[in-house]
Write a protein that holds these residues in place. Structure first.
Motif, mmCIF file in Angstrom:
data_model
loop_
_atom_site.group_PDB
_atom_site.id
_atom_site.type_symbol
_atom_site.label_atom_id
_atom_site.label_comp_id
_atom_site.label_asym_id
_atom_site.label_seq_id
_atom_site.Cartn_x
_atom_site.Cartn_y
_atom_site.Cartn_z
ATOM 1 N N GLU A 26 0.808 -1.225 0.000
ATOM 2 C CA GLU A 26 0.000 0.000 0.000
ATOM 3 C C GLU A 26 0.840 1.274 0.000
ATOM 4 O O GLU A 26 0.590 2.209 0.762
ATOM 5 N N GLY A 27 1.857 1.310 -0.849
ATOM 6 C CA GLY A 27 2.649 2.517 -1.009
ATOM 7 C C GLY A 27 3.793 2.679 -0.024
ATOM 8 O O GLY A 27 4.524 3.662 -0.086
ATOM 9 N N ALA A 28 3.960 1.733 0.885
ATOM 10 C CA ALA A 28 5.057 1.812 1.853
ATOM 11 C C ALA A 28 6.373 1.461 1.162
ATOM 12 O O ALA A 28 6.406 0.678 0.218
ATOM 13 N N GLU A 29 7.459 2.035 1.648
ATOM 14 C CA GLU A 29 8.778 1.695 1.140
ATOM 15 C C GLU A 29 9.169 0.291 1.579
ATOM 16 O O GLU A 29 8.770 -0.169 2.645
ATOM 17 N N PHE A 30 9.953 -0.356 0.765
ATOM 18 C CA PHE A 30 10.475 -1.684 1.087
ATOM 19 C C PHE A 30 11.816 -1.833 0.396
ATOM 20 O O PHE A 30 12.156 -1.068 -0.502
ATOM 21 N N PHE A 31 12.584 -2.812 0.831
ATOM 22 C CA PHE A 31 13.837 -3.097 0.135
ATOM 23 C C PHE A 31 13.770 -4.509 -0.426
ATOM 24 O O PHE A 31 12.908 -5.306 -0.049
ATOM 25 N N GLY A 32 14.640 -4.802 -1.343
ATOM 26 C CA GLY A 32 14.571 -6.034 -2.101
ATOM 27 C C GLY A 32 14.561 -7.301 -1.275
ATOM 28 O O GLY A 32 13.814 -8.237 -1.579
ATOM 29 N N LEU A 33 15.392 -7.361 -0.231
ATOM 30 C CA LEU A 33 15.443 -8.570 0.582
ATOM 31 C C LEU A 33 14.110 -8.819 1.286
ATOM 32 O O LEU A 33 13.705 -9.967 1.460
ATOM 33 N N GLN A 34 13.413 -7.762 1.659
ATOM 34 C CA GLN A 34 12.073 -7.928 2.243
ATOM 35 C C GLN A 34 11.144 -8.608 1.233
ATOM 36 O O GLN A 34 10.407 -9.525 1.591
ATOM 37 N N ALA A 35 11.171 -8.133 0.003
ATOM 38 C CA ALA A 35 10.318 -8.713 -1.038
ATOM 39 C C ALA A 35 10.706 -10.163 -1.298
ATOM 40 O O ALA A 35 9.835 -11.025 -1.454
ATOM 41 N N ALA A 36 12.006 -10.445 -1.331
ATOM 42 C CA ALA A 36 12.471 -11.814 -1.577
ATOM 43 C C ALA A 36 12.001 -12.758 -0.473
ATOM 44 O O ALA A 36 11.480 -13.847 -0.750
ATOM 45 N N LYS A 37 12.171 -12.349 0.762
ATOM 46 C CA LYS A 37 11.762 -13.200 1.885
ATOM 47 C C LYS A 37 10.250 -13.392 1.913
ATOM 48 O O LYS A 37 9.758 -14.490 2.167
ATOM 49 N N PHE A 72 27.405 -1.947 10.381
ATOM 50 C CA PHE A 72 28.415 -1.640 9.383
ATOM 51 C C PHE A 72 28.737 -2.896 8.597
ATOM 52 O O PHE A 72 28.342 -3.998 8.954
ATOM 53 N N GLY A 73 29.469 -2.736 7.531
ATOM 54 C CA GLY A 73 29.910 -3.879 6.764
ATOM 55 C C GLY A 73 28.941 -4.344 5.698
ATOM 56 O O GLY A 73 29.087 -5.422 5.150
ATOM 57 N N ARG A 74 27.939 -3.556 5.407
ATOM 58 C CA ARG A 74 27.043 -3.910 4.314
ATOM 59 C C ARG A 74 26.811 -2.690 3.449
ATOM 60 O O ARG A 74 26.950 -1.554 3.894
ATOM 61 N N LEU A 75 26.484 -2.950 2.228
ATOM 62 C CA LEU A 75 26.183 -1.860 1.307
ATOM 63 C C LEU A 75 24.844 -1.235 1.683
ATOM 64 O O LEU A 75 23.980 -1.898 2.266
ATOM 65 N N PRO A 76 24.659 0.029 1.339
ATOM 66 C CA PRO A 76 23.351 0.646 1.609
ATOM 67 C C PRO A 76 22.243 -0.067 0.838
ATOM 68 O O PRO A 76 22.438 -0.510 -0.286
ATOM 69 N N ARG A 77 21.105 -0.185 1.452
ATOM 70 C CA ARG A 77 19.940 -0.776 0.793
ATOM 71 C C ARG A 77 19.378 0.218 -0.222
ATOM 72 O O ARG A 77 19.521 1.419 -0.084
ATOM 73 N N ILE A 78 18.679 -0.330 -1.180
ATOM 74 C CA ILE A 78 17.894 0.481 -2.105
ATOM 75 C C ILE A 78 16.440 0.292 -1.687
ATOM 76 O O ILE A 78 15.942 -0.827 -1.618
ATOM 77 N N TYR A 79 15.789 1.397 -1.363
ATOM 78 C CA TYR A 79 14.375 1.344 -0.993
ATOM 79 C C TYR A 79 13.524 1.622 -2.223
ATOM 80 O O TYR A 79 13.826 2.506 -3.018
ATOM 81 N N TYR A 80 12.463 0.856 -2.363
ATOM 82 C CA TYR A 80 11.532 0.984 -3.481
ATOM 83 C C TYR A 80 10.160 1.366 -2.953
ATOM 84 O O TYR A 80 9.809 1.078 -1.819
ATOM 85 N N ARG A 81 9.396 1.998 -3.846
ATOM 86 C CA ARG A 81 8.002 2.335 -3.530
ATOM 87 C C ARG A 81 7.210 2.309 -4.840
ATOM 88 O O ARG A 81 7.656 2.847 -5.848
ATOM 89 N N LEU A 82 6.050 1.683 -4.803
ATOM 90 C CA LEU A 82 5.166 1.652 -5.964
ATOM 91 C C LEU A 82 4.539 3.028 -6.135
ATOM 92 O O LEU A 82 4.024 3.604 -5.174
ATOM 93 N N THR A 83 4.581 3.553 -7.354
ATOM 94 C CA THR A 83 3.980 4.862 -7.585
ATOM 95 C C THR A 83 2.451 4.719 -7.557
ATOM 96 O O THR A 83 1.920 3.644 -7.846
ATOM 97 N N PRO A 84 1.743 5.783 -7.200
ATOM 98 C CA PRO A 84 0.274 5.706 -7.164
ATOM 99 C C PRO A 84 -0.329 5.320 -8.520
ATOM 100 O O PRO A 84 -1.276 4.537 -8.578
ATOM 101 N N GLN A 85 0.219 5.868 -9.608
ATOM 102 C CA GLN A 85 -0.297 5.528 -10.935
ATOM 103 C C GLN A 85 -0.079 4.046 -11.224
ATOM 104 O O GLN A 85 -0.954 3.370 -11.764
ATOM 105 N N ALA A 86 1.083 3.555 -10.863
ATOM 106 C CA ALA A 86 1.397 2.149 -11.117
ATOM 107 C C ALA A 86 0.543 1.231 -10.251
ATOM 108 O O ALA A 86 0.183 0.136 -10.684
#
Length: 113
Positions: A26-37, A72-86
């Motif tokens: 519902e438009g909330a941000e998430f990162f890829g590992l969350q979606a994968a799990k 520390f010791g991990r790369l920054p996550r990329i956060y995604y969000r579904l656009t309202p139009q999408a």
């Protein structure tokens, strides 16, 4: 308006599952590992779908800020969000796919928007 990925006939079950999970956020941000799990797909598969959706203009993305990082010791996550139009378009496409599976016409699906 988001482009690409518009033909539900080209969607695999994987794309459908990941897109369905994203809509449920519902438009909330998430990162890829969350979606994968959450979907049970491997991270490589999930990130491929996320990149395709972002390239199509359906997802916005942003890197994790330094003050958001926990540990520390991990790369920054990329956060995604579904656009309202999408969100509306993906919901419509998911309804089309479901209608096709049931053998009903798309026009017979009440909540196709």
């Amino acid at each position: 308006m988001p482009t690409g990925l518009l033909n539900p006939m080209l969607w695999t079950d994987t794309v459908e599952d990941i897109a369905g999970w994203i809509v449920e956020q519902e438009g909330a941000e998430f990162f890829g590992l969350q979606a994968a799990k959450a979907t049970g797909y491997g991270h490589s598969t999930t990130y491929l779908v996320l990149r395709r959706m972002a390239h199509a203009g359906w997802l916005t993305s942003r890197p994790e800020e330094r003050d958001e990082r926990q540990g520390f010791g991990r790369l920054p996550r990329i956060y995604y969000r579904l656009t309202p139009q999408a969100a509306a378009e993906v919901t419509r496409l998911l309804a089309q796919i479901e209608a096709r599976r049931r053998g009903t016409a798309v026009n017979d699906v009440e909540d196709c928007r």
